[in-house]
Write an enzyme that holds these catalytic residues in place. Sequence first.
Site, PDB file in Angstrom:
ATOM      1  N   ASP A   1      84.773   2.672  56.986  1.00  0.00           N
ATOM      2  CA  ASP A   1      83.521   2.801  56.239  1.00  0.00           C
ATOM      3  C   ASP A   1      83.642   2.693  54.730  1.00  0.00           C
ATOM      4  O   ASP A   1      82.678   2.959  54.013  1.00  0.00           O
ATOM      5  CB  ASP A   1      82.842   4.124  56.600  1.00  0.00           C
ATOM      6  CG  ASP A   1      83.680   5.340  56.221  1.00  0.00           C
ATOM      7  OD1 ASP A   1      84.897   5.180  56.018  1.00  0.00           O
ATOM      8  OD2 ASP A   1      83.111   6.442  56.139  1.00  0.00           O
ATOM      9  N   GLU A   2      84.787   2.287  54.223  1.00  0.00           N
ATOM     10  CA  GLU A   2      84.890   2.110  52.773  1.00  0.00           C
ATOM     11  C   GLU A   2      85.951   1.080  52.427  1.00  0.00           C
ATOM     12  O   GLU A   2      86.901   0.852  53.175  1.00  0.00           O
ATOM     13  CB  GLU A   2      85.187   3.433  52.070  1.00  0.00           C
ATOM     14  CG  GLU A   2      86.491   4.092  52.458  1.00  0.00           C
ATOM     15  CD  GLU A   2      86.766   5.364  51.667  1.00  0.00           C
ATOM     16  OE1 GLU A   2      86.501   5.385  50.443  1.00  0.00           O
ATOM     17  OE2 GLU A   2      87.259   6.335  52.269  1.00  0.00           O
TER      18      GLU A   2
END
Length: 365
Positions: free
Chosen positions: A108-109
């Site tokens: 997610d990043e």
Amino acid sequence: MDAPFPIRKIIHVDMDAFYASVAQMDFPELQGKAIAVGGGGTRGVVSAASYEARKFGVKSAMSGKLAIKLCPELIFVKTDFERYKEISNQIRKIFYDYTDLVEPLSLDEAYLDVTENKIGLPSASLIAKKIRQRINDEVGLTASAGISINKFIAKVASDYNKPNGQKTVNPEEVLEFLEALDIRKFYGVGKITAEKMYQLGIFTGNDLKSKPLAYLEEHFGKSGRFYYDVVRGIHHSEVKPNRIRKSLAAERTFSENLSSEIFMIEKLEHIAEEVSKRLLKSKVAGKTVTLKIKYSDFTLQTRSKTLPYFVSDKNVLLETAKDLLYQEKLNNSVRLLGISLSNLNTDSKVSKAKDAVSVQLKFEF
């Protein structure tokens, strides 16, 4: 900000409550409700919480029991890593439309170096805005972003206007931004380090900047140099598009505490099989086997053994883990076991990243 090193244009993109947001997207009846991913049952641990749940103090790594106490209306949903990976791949395809210098940190990043980008847009802030809009339009989720001259500041900035926002720290704003920053917001400063800094009278970036290098090294060892540099806007780490895997692991939390090694061996067999599958899928092998033991009182212990050859076979992993288990008497009953393999054969592979930009940038940030 004048500097003797290249100023890059780095974007840190961080998805908003990713696991929980995916669940709310897939199940519209969960939208607007307090949900926690994982954490169900008396022994579960929360993997992620929606923003609605966070308002009650529910957060990741919290026990499900405490989470439900804080938020009686909390809804637990199961983790679905295959779905998270699918969504993550969609998001990364969007990143690659703008630059090949993408360094994922997790599902997610990621960091993006857009100093030179595929669409020829000089403003990193506008690129971040376009990326976030595309993620929302094409995937259905929101993302936040931080934009600045290096990875450290970009990551700190991405947390400023969450959810669904972004913050740019321009070159001329860097020092002022860091000096005013609460020390707890410095990436790399955990709870224990923050408490130690408080005892030393360090509460803000400005307080940190006032301490000489020798003082920081005396109190924080090798990390002292890191703190000394980052508070001055110095962080040379480049965006590495080909991150080399350093270890591979699997672990299991049990529904009941285990006190018999016989039952533990049965669990370790399944864990070793999972690690072996992942190793074969990744086409890697390693030499150092580590057994992770979390006791019923939540204390953690690791035991490691380095073999003279690279391994990936389930049986070798299991036998080594068994040796480590019997290495010394257990301190208590056990709630979690894990096996990891490090010292991988990927360590010898060299990642070839794009040459760093060697001129200070004059155009719009």
